[in-house]
Scaffold this active site. Sequence first.
Site, PDB file in Angstrom:
ATOM      1  N   THR A   1      -1.170   4.367  -7.124  1.00 42.88           N
ATOM      2  CA  THR A   1       0.118   4.974  -7.425  1.00 42.88           C
ATOM      3  C   THR A   1       0.608   4.510  -8.790  1.00 42.88           C
ATOM      4  O   THR A   1       0.536   3.325  -9.103  1.00 42.88           O
ATOM      5  CB  THR A   1       1.134   4.566  -6.355  1.00 42.88           C
ATOM      6  OG1 THR A   1       0.591   4.848  -5.080  1.00 42.88           O
ATOM      7  CG2 THR A   1       2.438   5.297  -6.530  1.00 42.88           C
TER       8      THR A   1
ATOM      9  N   ASP B   1       0.865  -1.178   0.000  1.00 46.77           N
ATOM     10  CA  ASP B   1       0.000   0.000   0.000  1.00 46.77           C
ATOM     11  C   ASP B   1       0.897   1.221   0.000  1.00 46.77           C
ATOM     12  O   ASP B   1       0.981   1.963   0.950  1.00 46.77           O
ATOM     13  CB  ASP B   1      -0.954   0.010   1.198  1.00 46.77           C
ATOM     14  CG  ASP B   1      -0.229   0.085   2.532  1.00 46.77           C
ATOM     15  OD1 ASP B   1       0.998  -0.154   2.542  1.00 46.77           O
ATOM     16  OD2 ASP B   1      -0.878   0.391   3.530  1.00 46.77           O
ATOM     17  N   CYS B   2       1.580   1.409  -1.098  1.00 50.90           N
ATOM     18  CA  CYS B   2       2.622   2.412  -1.134  1.00 50.90           C
ATOM     19  C   CYS B   2       2.151   3.626  -1.907  1.00 50.90           C
ATOM     20  O   CYS B   2       1.619   3.508  -2.999  1.00 50.90           O
ATOM     21  CB  CYS B   2       3.859   1.815  -1.786  1.00 50.90           C
ATOM     22  SG  CYS B   2       5.134   3.014  -2.075  1.00 50.90           S
ATOM     23  N   GLY B   3       2.327   4.797  -1.319  1.00 53.41           N
ATOM     24  CA  GLY B   3       1.907   6.034  -1.973  1.00 53.41           C
ATOM     25  C   GLY B   3       2.926   6.586  -2.938  1.00 53.41           C
ATOM     26  O   GLY B   3       2.754   7.680  -3.460  1.00 53.41           O
TER      27      GLY B   3
END
Lengths: 183, 333
Positions: free
Chosen positions: B96, B73-75
């Site tokens: 993203t 869950d990387c921005g």
Amino acid sequence: MQYVTEFASGFIKLFNTGGAVLVTWMKTIVPVVLLLLVLMNAIIAFVGEEKIQRFAQKAGRNVLMRYMVLPFIAAFMLGNPMAFTLGRFLPEFYKPSYYAAQAQFCHTSNGVFPHINPGELFVWLGIAQGIQALGLNQIDLAIRYMLVGIVMNFVGGWFTDLTTKMVSKQMGITLSKEVELKV
Amino acid sequence: MAKWNSIQVTKGSGGYGGPLTITPTEQKHKFIYVTGGNRPAIVDRIAELTGMEAVDGFKTAIPEEEIALAIVDCGGTLRCGLYPKKNIKTINVLPTGKSGPLANFITPELYVSNVGVNQIQLLDGDTPVAVEPEVTSTTESEGKYDTSKSITAQMRKPSFIARIGIGAGRIIATFNSAAKELVQTMLNTVIPFMAFVALLIGIIQGSGLGNLFAKIMAPLAGNIFGLILIGFVCSLPFLSPILGPGGVIAQVVGTLIGLEIGRGHIAPQFALPALFAINTQNACDFIPVGLGLEEADSETIEVGVVSVLYSRFFNGVPRVLVAWLASFGLYSR
């Protein structure tokens, strides 16, 4: 020598004038449009394409929905050129008409909502910058552009039904008016 | 070997990359989720569909060669590129795109973002499940990661605070990725065109050409008959497809008219009919492509190209006229 100097300074003047115009745009148009685009696209990402597709499946049935409401919303939510993809929910016969209406909605709403078609913004902005240069409010023009568009794009779509009928008769091709979903 | 099933993962609205096909094998039948302690709904969904085992990457480490899939869950800082770099297929829960220091490794073949439960589909049963013959030491280390049950129990209902955190992260990431994408659009399409148009304006205004153009444009665009003529010419079925591409002609003519409006040679009221007159050829070059996007049959495209050209022709002048009627009272003081 004097001629050379005059020519050179005249030559440079072209770019100074152009450069000044560019900087004005960078200061006025670019930031506003960019921030508006960011907000709009974030909203669109939140709503999601699935909801719009579900709407499109229902919207094909009557002529007002098909050539006015659906292309308007499609342009707003999906922009150019992805808005066209919603035409796949329509029967074959109506697809050219939907195209005719949709393409125009990607321009007429572009004055109020520039996120729809930033790549062709200058169709609107080219003329609108003249209004701005006079110190008048562009929004008045943008809203009338959109309203006339809503009416006339619908008329265009509806009229294309007639030309499609004519052309398919000439070519001896029958296009289905029933929905056949391939998805 | 129908022990595991393949799934297909597509990008969500506003996402990037994909679609990915995930096929578990004897060697790679675990997937890892590195999502800051919470357990996204897609983890359970994937586990259920594929039969693979879910491993919380924050709690347990497993050898890279056993990872069939990574969920993050990387921005857009690091994690989204970390697994693609290791050639591990990656699903990002957040929308993203290509970003972060490892952006180069984020490719549509390895990476898909903004994935929710609805973006995950079971592939048809006839897809053969690839079996890699050299089974390695999968059995001996099995017990070590069987922590998934307790994690599920803990995280089935994320706490209120955690939910706020997840929600806020999602909103911020959506805005951030919209901004990144749009700055690209601005840089790649809008600003170059601005530079081109600004140069054009510079040349016209800085040289004597401006007065010449004023003599041509003012009588043409400064009254309704001239605008009808422009609209009529642009909509001619044999000209309209040539004038269409990229709207470039409409944009240049629009700029010229705008320039004359700005200099006071054309009344501002005529801006409205002019907007319609310069664009009666709207998208006539794009008909086959657009109909392709509508997934039209080849017969429809055949008919549609001619049909739209005709309808543009018949509608061109009326559009200008209606716009002219609608322009009364605009900027009149």
